[in-house]
Design an enzyme around this catalytic site. Structure first.
Site, PDB file in Angstrom:
ATOM      1  N   GLY A 175       0.820  -1.213   0.000  1.00  0.00           N
ATOM      2  CA  GLY A 175       0.000   0.000   0.000  1.00  0.00           C
ATOM      3  C   GLY A 175       0.852   1.259   0.000  1.00  0.00           C
TER       4      GLY A 175
ATOM      5  N   ASP B 120       1.350   3.650   2.441  1.00  0.00           N
ATOM      6  CA  ASP B 120       2.197   3.867   3.618  1.00  0.00           C
ATOM      7  C   ASP B 120       3.266   2.792   3.757  1.00  0.00           C
TER       8      ASP B 120
ATOM      9  N   ALA C  36      -5.274  -3.154   5.967  1.00  0.00           N
ATOM     10  CA  ALA C  36      -6.694  -2.953   6.299  1.00  0.00           C
ATOM     11  C   ALA C  36      -7.487  -2.842   5.011  1.00  0.00           C
TER      12      ALA C  36
ATOM     13  N   SER D  40      -9.089  -0.232   3.543  1.00  0.00           N
ATOM     14  CA  SER D  40      -8.838   1.156   3.956  1.00  0.00           C
ATOM     15  C   SER D  40      -9.720   2.184   3.261  1.00  0.00           C
TER      16      SER D  40
ATOM     17  N   SER E  51      -7.059   5.837  12.880  1.00  0.00           N
ATOM     18  CA  SER E  51      -7.480   6.823  11.882  1.00  0.00           C
ATOM     19  C   SER E  51      -8.325   7.945  12.462  1.00  0.00           C
TER      20      SER E  51
ATOM     21  N   GLU F  66     -10.805   8.978  11.057  1.00  0.00           N
ATOM     22  CA  GLU F  66     -12.203   8.597  10.793  1.00  0.00           C
ATOM     23  C   GLU F  66     -12.907   8.184  12.083  1.00  0.00           C
TER      24      GLU F  66
ATOM     25  N   TYR G  35     -16.121   1.467   8.249  1.00  0.00           N
ATOM     26  CA  TYR G  35     -14.663   1.563   8.365  1.00  0.00           C
ATOM     27  C   TYR G  35     -14.274   2.243   9.686  1.00  0.00           C
TER      28      TYR G  35
ATOM     29  N   THR H 286      -8.187  12.666  -3.452  1.00  0.00           N
ATOM     30  CA  THR H 286      -7.035  13.476  -3.897  1.00  0.00           C
ATOM     31  C   THR H 286      -6.436  12.927  -5.185  1.00  0.00           C
TER      32      THR H 286
ATOM     33  N   ARG I 169     -21.770   9.923   0.267  1.00  0.00           N
ATOM     34  CA  ARG I 169     -21.779   8.816   1.238  1.00  0.00           C
ATOM     35  C   ARG I 169     -23.053   8.816   2.074  1.00  0.00           C
ATOM     36  N   PRO I 170     -23.487   7.621   2.530  1.00  0.00           N
ATOM     37  CA  PRO I 170     -24.703   7.542   3.350  1.00  0.00           C
ATOM     38  C   PRO I 170     -24.587   8.373   4.625  1.00  0.00           C
ATOM     39  N   ALA I 171     -23.403   8.450   5.192  1.00  0.00           N
ATOM     40  CA  ALA I 171     -23.163   9.330   6.345  1.00  0.00           C
ATOM     41  C   ALA I 171     -21.779   9.931   6.124  1.00  0.00           C
TER      42      ALA I 171
HETATM   43  P1  NAP Z   1      -3.657   1.221   1.293  1.00  0.00           P
HETATM   44  O1  NAP Z   1      -2.782   1.917   0.298  1.00  0.00           O
HETATM   45  O2  NAP Z   1      -5.062   0.929   0.942  1.00  0.00           O
HETATM   46  O3  NAP Z   1      -2.923  -0.157   1.691  1.00  0.00           O
HETATM   47  C1  NAP Z   1      -3.608  -1.169   2.397  1.00  0.00           C
HETATM   48  C2  NAP Z   1      -2.705  -2.384   2.466  1.00  0.00           C
HETATM   49  O4  NAP Z   1      -3.358  -3.411   3.222  1.00  0.00           O
HETATM   50  C3  NAP Z   1      -2.364  -3.023   1.094  1.00  0.00           C
HETATM   51  O5  NAP Z   1      -1.030  -3.448   1.107  1.00  0.00           O
HETATM   52  C4  NAP Z   1      -3.308  -4.209   1.043  1.00  0.00           C
HETATM   53  O6  NAP Z   1      -2.846  -5.263   0.231  1.00  0.00           O
HETATM   54  C5  NAP Z   1      -3.265  -4.639   2.510  1.00  0.00           C
HETATM   55  N1  NAP Z   1      -4.377  -5.512   2.883  1.00  0.00           N
HETATM   56  C6  NAP Z   1      -5.699  -5.250   2.759  1.00  0.00           C
HETATM   57  N2  NAP Z   1      -6.429  -6.279   3.231  1.00  0.00           N
HETATM   58  C7  NAP Z   1      -5.542  -7.215   3.662  1.00  0.00           C
HETATM   59  C8  NAP Z   1      -5.673  -8.491   4.239  1.00  0.00           C
HETATM   60  N3  NAP Z   1      -6.875  -9.027   4.484  1.00  0.00           N
HETATM   61  N4  NAP Z   1      -4.550  -9.166   4.573  1.00  0.00           N
HETATM   62  C9  NAP Z   1      -3.324  -8.651   4.326  1.00  0.00           C
HETATM   63  N5  NAP Z   1      -3.127  -7.450   3.760  1.00  0.00           N
HETATM   64  C10 NAP Z   1      -4.229  -6.729   3.434  1.00  0.00           C
HETATM   65  O7  NAP Z   1      -3.678   2.039   2.673  1.00  0.00           O
HETATM   66  P2  NAP Z   1      -2.688   3.197   3.190  1.00  0.00           P
HETATM   67  O8  NAP Z   1      -3.210   4.513   2.745  1.00  0.00           O
HETATM   68  O9  NAP Z   1      -1.283   2.806   2.940  1.00  0.00           O
HETATM   69  O10 NAP Z   1      -2.995   3.133   4.766  1.00  0.00           O
HETATM   70  C11 NAP Z   1      -2.278   2.251   5.614  1.00  0.00           C
HETATM   71  C12 NAP Z   1      -3.083   2.034   6.885  1.00  0.00           C
HETATM   72  O11 NAP Z   1      -3.301   3.273   7.537  1.00  0.00           O
HETATM   73  C13 NAP Z   1      -4.479   1.431   6.673  1.00  0.00           C
HETATM   74  O12 NAP Z   1      -4.746   0.602   7.784  1.00  0.00           O
HETATM   75  C14 NAP Z   1      -5.397   2.631   6.690  1.00  0.00           C
HETATM   76  O13 NAP Z   1      -6.693   2.248   7.077  1.00  0.00           O
HETATM   77  C15 NAP Z   1      -4.699   3.488   7.733  1.00  0.00           C
HETATM   78  N6  NAP Z   1      -4.874   4.920   7.611  1.00  0.00           N
HETATM   79  C16 NAP Z   1      -4.618   5.550   6.429  1.00  0.00           C
HETATM   80  C17 NAP Z   1      -4.733   6.930   6.342  1.00  0.00           C
HETATM   81  C18 NAP Z   1      -4.449   7.658   5.058  1.00  0.00           C
HETATM   82  O14 NAP Z   1      -4.863   8.815   4.944  1.00  0.00           O
HETATM   83  N7  NAP Z   1      -3.741   7.052   4.113  1.00  0.00           N
HETATM   84  C19 NAP Z   1      -5.101   7.672   7.479  1.00  0.00           C
HETATM   85  C20 NAP Z   1      -5.330   6.997   8.671  1.00  0.00           C
HETATM   86  C21 NAP Z   1      -5.206   5.624   8.743  1.00  0.00           C
HETATM   87  P3  NAP Z   1      -3.251  -5.358  -1.339  1.00  0.00           P
HETATM   88  O15 NAP Z   1      -2.246  -4.507  -2.072  1.00  0.00           O
HETATM   89  O16 NAP Z   1      -3.119  -6.807  -1.619  1.00  0.00           O
HETATM   90  O17 NAP Z   1      -4.652  -4.824  -1.477  1.00  0.00           O
HETATM   91  N1  GDD Z   2     -13.223   8.913  -2.603  1.00  0.00           N
HETATM   92  C1  GDD Z   2     -13.968   9.964  -2.977  1.00  0.00           C
HETATM   93  N2  GDD Z   2     -14.406  10.056  -4.261  1.00  0.00           N
HETATM   94  N3  GDD Z   2     -14.252  10.906  -2.049  1.00  0.00           N
HETATM   95  C2  GDD Z   2     -14.973  11.988  -2.463  1.00  0.00           C
HETATM   96  C3  GDD Z   2     -15.426  12.139  -3.772  1.00  0.00           C
HETATM   97  C4  GDD Z   2     -15.142  11.123  -4.724  1.00  0.00           C
HETATM   98  O1  GDD Z   2     -15.522  11.192  -5.890  1.00  0.00           O
HETATM   99  N4  GDD Z   2     -16.078  13.321  -3.861  1.00  0.00           N
HETATM  100  C5  GDD Z   2     -16.040  13.893  -2.651  1.00  0.00           C
HETATM  101  N5  GDD Z   2     -15.373  13.085  -1.789  1.00  0.00           N
HETATM  102  C6  GDD Z   2     -15.156  13.354  -0.360  1.00  0.00           C
HETATM  103  C7  GDD Z   2     -15.595  12.207   0.555  1.00  0.00           C
HETATM  104  O2  GDD Z   2     -17.022  12.218   0.728  1.00  0.00           O
HETATM  105  C8  GDD Z   2     -14.817  12.559   1.814  1.00  0.00           C
HETATM  106  O3  GDD Z   2     -15.523  13.528   2.559  1.00  0.00           O
HETATM  107  C9  GDD Z   2     -13.538  13.205   1.278  1.00  0.00           C
HETATM  108  O4  GDD Z   2     -13.778  13.486  -0.109  1.00  0.00           O
HETATM  109  C10 GDD Z   2     -12.295  12.334   1.399  1.00  0.00           C
HETATM  110  O5  GDD Z   2     -12.572  11.042   0.882  1.00  0.00           O
HETATM  111  P1  GDD Z   2     -11.407   9.950   0.662  1.00  0.00           P
HETATM  112  O6  GDD Z   2     -10.296  10.544  -0.116  1.00  0.00           O
HETATM  113  O7  GDD Z   2     -12.054   8.725   0.122  1.00  0.00           O
HETATM  114  O8  GDD Z   2     -10.814   9.726   2.115  1.00  0.00           O
HETATM  115  P2  GDD Z   2     -11.513   9.544   3.549  1.00  0.00           P
HETATM  116  O9  GDD Z   2     -11.309  10.828   4.304  1.00  0.00           O
HETATM  117  O10 GDD Z   2     -12.880   9.024   3.440  1.00  0.00           O
HETATM  118  O11 GDD Z   2     -10.622   8.386   4.180  1.00  0.00           O
HETATM  119  C11 GDD Z   2      -9.196   8.430   4.125  1.00  0.00           C
HETATM  120  O12 GDD Z   2      -8.687   9.078   5.259  1.00  0.00           O
HETATM  121  C12 GDD Z   2      -8.925   8.386   6.502  1.00  0.00           C
HETATM  122  C13 GDD Z   2      -8.328   9.253   7.601  1.00  0.00           C
HETATM  123  O13 GDD Z   2      -9.236  10.249   7.974  1.00  0.00           O
HETATM  124  C14 GDD Z   2      -8.686   6.987   3.994  1.00  0.00           C
HETATM  125  O14 GDD Z   2      -7.295   7.016   3.734  1.00  0.00           O
HETATM  126  C15 GDD Z   2      -8.891   6.205   5.279  1.00  0.00           C
HETATM  127  O15 GDD Z   2      -8.244   4.927   5.178  1.00  0.00           O
HETATM  128  C16 GDD Z   2      -8.281   7.005   6.419  1.00  0.00           C
HETATM  129  O16 GDD Z   2      -8.441   6.332   7.649  1.00  0.00           O
END
Ligand code: NAP
Ligand code: GDD
Length: 321
Positions: free
Chosen positions: A11, A13, A80, A82, A123, A125, A147, A188, A276-278
């Site tokens: 992923g 991170d 996760a 994610s 997170s 979230e 989530y 993004t 989204r629903p919420a």
């Molecule tokens: P990501 O790009 O979606 O990466 C998720 C990783 O988890 C991928 O390597 C995926 O493997 C692996 N995975 C999913 N389901 C699995 C399973 N059942 N068993 C083993 N591996 C599995 O997420 P990220 O943005 O790097 O985020 C990393 C973590 O931080 C996640 O837990 C996410 O929820 C949390 N987080 C992210 C953010 C953010 O803004 N990025 C913020 C807060 C928390 P595959 O490649 O095979 O799908």
């Molecule tokens: N994905 C998506 N697609 N989001 C949209 C869109 C669209 O077309 N249009 C508007 N949005 C709004 C979503 O409703 C949300 O309010 C915001 O953009 C960000 O959506 P995402 O980029 O999907 O991220 P997220 O904030 O729901 O979740 C991410 O951040 C969390 C930390 O707060 C993910 O990385 C989670 O894994 C992570 O925990």
């Protein structure tokens, strides 16, 4: 030589964290689940420097095996389901992977190497319908998606293992962090990829949901440093990692289109399908504790982040449209 096991290595991170740990001289193991086609895009440049071990968060014996093989000093549980958007359609699976998957990983560590230090990817979230602004380590949780609910379980089971077994477990409550390696479904990267394609004449419109949602967006490369710092402290603890700034989706869109000399209003269409629903309307974190205790600060500004992602996607789409 210190050894680390990273789940979620393929992923966003996982790839930045693997780079960081390798630069610090760690031996890095990555948990890799089976996929029908390769998904090494984020780690292809690291494949000869890391060791992949097979395993899935839903399969405890594979996790036990992964801990046995890697004998880690540090475990970073980043894997996760994610994507918040999909968590309504796959709510049971999201609970199994994002909530119980944490318990599985903690059990594997407890049974095989309880002295290993453990990082849980929690997170912002979890704050959902926020109870105060800015959000801190003390702000009560009010998750708004399957989530978010699953992450609350992951957070508390991590705290519980610390208190029950005296394990060194930390929960990093990270706000949104992005990069050119971000999955294409997140808003993004969906925006920067579309802006690049529109600029190159490969796409003509961008359909989005809620443009008014506010997020505290930072750069993933900065955030993985905070994960590592948490595990280097004398005592385990939980930390909010954020920039302390919030921006709307609309602001992100404006800067991204402006960067290539286009007016977003000519291309963006609001589409119910992406609502989204919420919703989580506003996230804004306080990085105060991380600054004071870890000496951590974000280095990349919001504007820099948007422009870097657009530039990367322009380059990528020029080569492989
Ligand atoms: P990501 O790009 O979606 O990466 C998720 C990783 O988890 C991928 O390597 C995926 O493997 C692996 N995975 C999913 N389901 C699995 C399973 N059942 N068993 C083993 N591996 C599995 O997420 P990220 O943005 O790097 O985020 C990393 C973590 O931080 C996640 O837990 C996410 O929820 C949390 N987080 C992210 C953010 C953010 O803004 N990025 C913020 C807060 C928390 P595959 O490649 O095979 O799908
Ligand atoms: N994905 C998506 N697609 N989001 C949209 C869109 C669209 O077309 N249009 C508007 N949005 C709004 C979503 O409703 C949300 O309010 C915001 O953009 C960000 O959506 P995402 O980029 O999907 O991220 P997220 O904030 O729901 O979740 C991410 O951040 C969390 C930390 O707060 C993910 O990385 C989670 O894994 C992570 O925990």
């Amino acid at each position: 030589m210190k050894k680390a096991l990273i789940t979620g290595i393929t992923g966003q991170d996982g790839s930045y964290l693997a780079e960081l740990l390798l630069s610090k001289g760690y031996k890095v193991y990555g948990l890799k689940r089976r996929t029908a086609t390769p998904n090494f895009e984020n780690i292809k440049h690291l494949l000869d420097q890391i060791e992949l071990v097979p395993g899935d968060l839903l399969d405890l014996s594979s996790l036990i095996n992964a801990v046995k093989i890697s004998e880690p000093d540090e475990v970073y549980n980043l894997a996760a389901q994610s994507f918040v958007g999909d968590s309504w359609a796959q709510s049971i699976y999201t609970g199994q992977a994002t909530a119980l998957g944490v318990a599985n990983m903690l059990e594997a560590v407890r049974l095989v190497k309880p002295s290993a230090r453990f990082y849980q990817a929690s997170s912002s979230e979890m704050f959902g319908r926020v109870m105060e602004t800015p959000q801190t380590e003390k702000t009560p949780f009010y998750p708004r998606s399957p989530y978010g609910v699953a992450k609350v379980y992951g957070h508390w089971i991590t705290v519980n293992y610390r208190e029950s077994y005296e394990m060194f477990t930390c929960s990093g409550i990270l706000f949104n962090h992005e990069s050119p390696r971000r999955g294409l479904e997140f808003v993004t990267r969906k925006i920067t990829d579309a802006v690049a394609k529109i600029k190159l004449g490969l796409q003509h419109e961008l359909r989005l949901g809620n443009l008014d949602a506010k997020r505290d967006w930072g750069f993933a490369g900065d955030y993985v440093k905070a994960m590592w710092l948490m595990l280097q402290q004398e005592n385990p603890d939980d930390y909010v990692i954020a920039t302390g700034e919030t921006h709307t989706v609309k602001e992100f869109v404006e800067i991204a289109f402006q960067h290539v000399g286009l007016d977003w209003q000519n291309y963006v269409i609001q589409d119910e399908k992406f609502m989204r629903p919420a919703e989580v309307d506003l996230l804004l974190g306080s990085p105060r504790k991380a600054k004071d205790k870890l000496g951590w600060e974000p280095e990349v500004s919001f504007e820099q982040l948007v422009k870097t992602m657009v530039d990367h996607d322009l380059e990528k789409n020029r080569v492989i449209p």
